[in-house]
Design a protein around this motif. Structure first.
Motif, PDB file in Angstrom:
ATOM      1  N   SER A 171       6.206 -45.212  24.406  1.00  0.00           N
ATOM      2  CA  SER A 171       5.412 -43.995  24.204  1.00  0.00           C
ATOM      3  C   SER A 171       3.948 -44.288  23.897  1.00  0.00           C
ATOM      4  N   ALA A 172       3.650 -45.497  23.457  1.00  0.00           N
ATOM      5  CA  ALA A 172       2.286 -45.845  23.049  1.00  0.00           C
ATOM      6  C   ALA A 172       1.409 -46.164  24.256  1.00  0.00           C
ATOM      7  N   LYS A 207       4.031 -39.574  17.901  1.00  0.00           N
ATOM      8  CA  LYS A 207       5.318 -39.535  17.202  1.00  0.00           C
ATOM      9  C   LYS A 207       5.177 -39.819  15.709  1.00  0.00           C
ATOM     10  N   CYS A 245       6.140 -50.346  22.503  1.00  0.00           N
ATOM     11  CA  CYS A 245       6.707 -49.004  22.492  1.00  0.00           C
ATOM     12  C   CYS A 245       6.357 -48.300  23.805  1.00  0.00           C
ATOM     13  N   SER A 268      -1.827 -45.188  14.978  1.00  0.00           N
ATOM     14  CA  SER A 268      -0.613 -44.772  15.677  1.00  0.00           C
ATOM     15  C   SER A 268      -0.813 -44.866  17.179  1.00  0.00           C
ATOM     16  N   CYS A 313       2.079 -48.431  13.659  1.00  0.00           N
ATOM     17  CA  CYS A 313       3.346 -48.558  14.368  1.00  0.00           C
ATOM     18  C   CYS A 313       3.240 -49.823  15.225  1.00  0.00           C
ATOM     19  N   ILE A 314       4.235 -50.096  16.024  1.00  0.00           N
ATOM     20  CA  ILE A 314       4.201 -51.291  16.872  1.00  0.00           C
ATOM     21  C   ILE A 314       3.197 -51.138  18.021  1.00  0.00           C
ATOM     22  N   CYS A 336       5.447 -42.896  14.084  1.00  0.00           N
ATOM     23  CA  CYS A 336       6.281 -43.952  13.512  1.00  0.00           C
ATOM     24  C   CYS A 336       5.490 -44.746  12.470  1.00  0.00           C
TER      25      CYS A 336
END
Length: 104
Positions: A45-46, A72, A43, A68, A37-38, A74
């Motif tokens: 949430s990261a 989540k 993000c 990840s 993911c990014i 993504c």
């Protein structure tokens, strides 16, 4: 024949441009075996820099793997082990499903 050589020239041009832009154009490129993911800081949430860590792991030939930044999931392709970030660190989860928080 002319149409074929024009199409070949177009394909070669696109392939060179993609490679120059940093895209994986070789089917043996190790980046094709690691997804992410990014991650942080892109993000909210990261808690880990998933994209940067995934790039490093790919260069080391560590795939197949998904990295990840949080639970989540993504961009998780499924069917591969995952490094899942939480509280600034990763947990390796071989059978991970998005939404499952890593064990503390």
């Amino acid at each position: 024949y002319k149409g074929t050589s024009q199409e070949d020239a177009k394909r070669q041009y696109v392939a060179r441009a993609a490679e120059a832009a940093g895209f994986a154009t070789d089917p043996t490129d190790p980046r094709l075996h690691v997804t992410s993911c990014i991650g942080a800081p892109g993000c909210a949430s990261a808690t880990v820099p998933a994209r940067q860590d995934a790039a490093r792991l790919a260069q080391e030939g560590r795939g197949p793997l998904h990295v990840s930044g949080c639970a989540k999931g993504c961009a998780f392709p499924g069917g591969v082990p995952a490094l899942v970030g939480a509280a600034g660190r990763y947990t390796l989860m071989p059978d991970w499903q998005p939404g499952l928080d890593p064990a503390p």
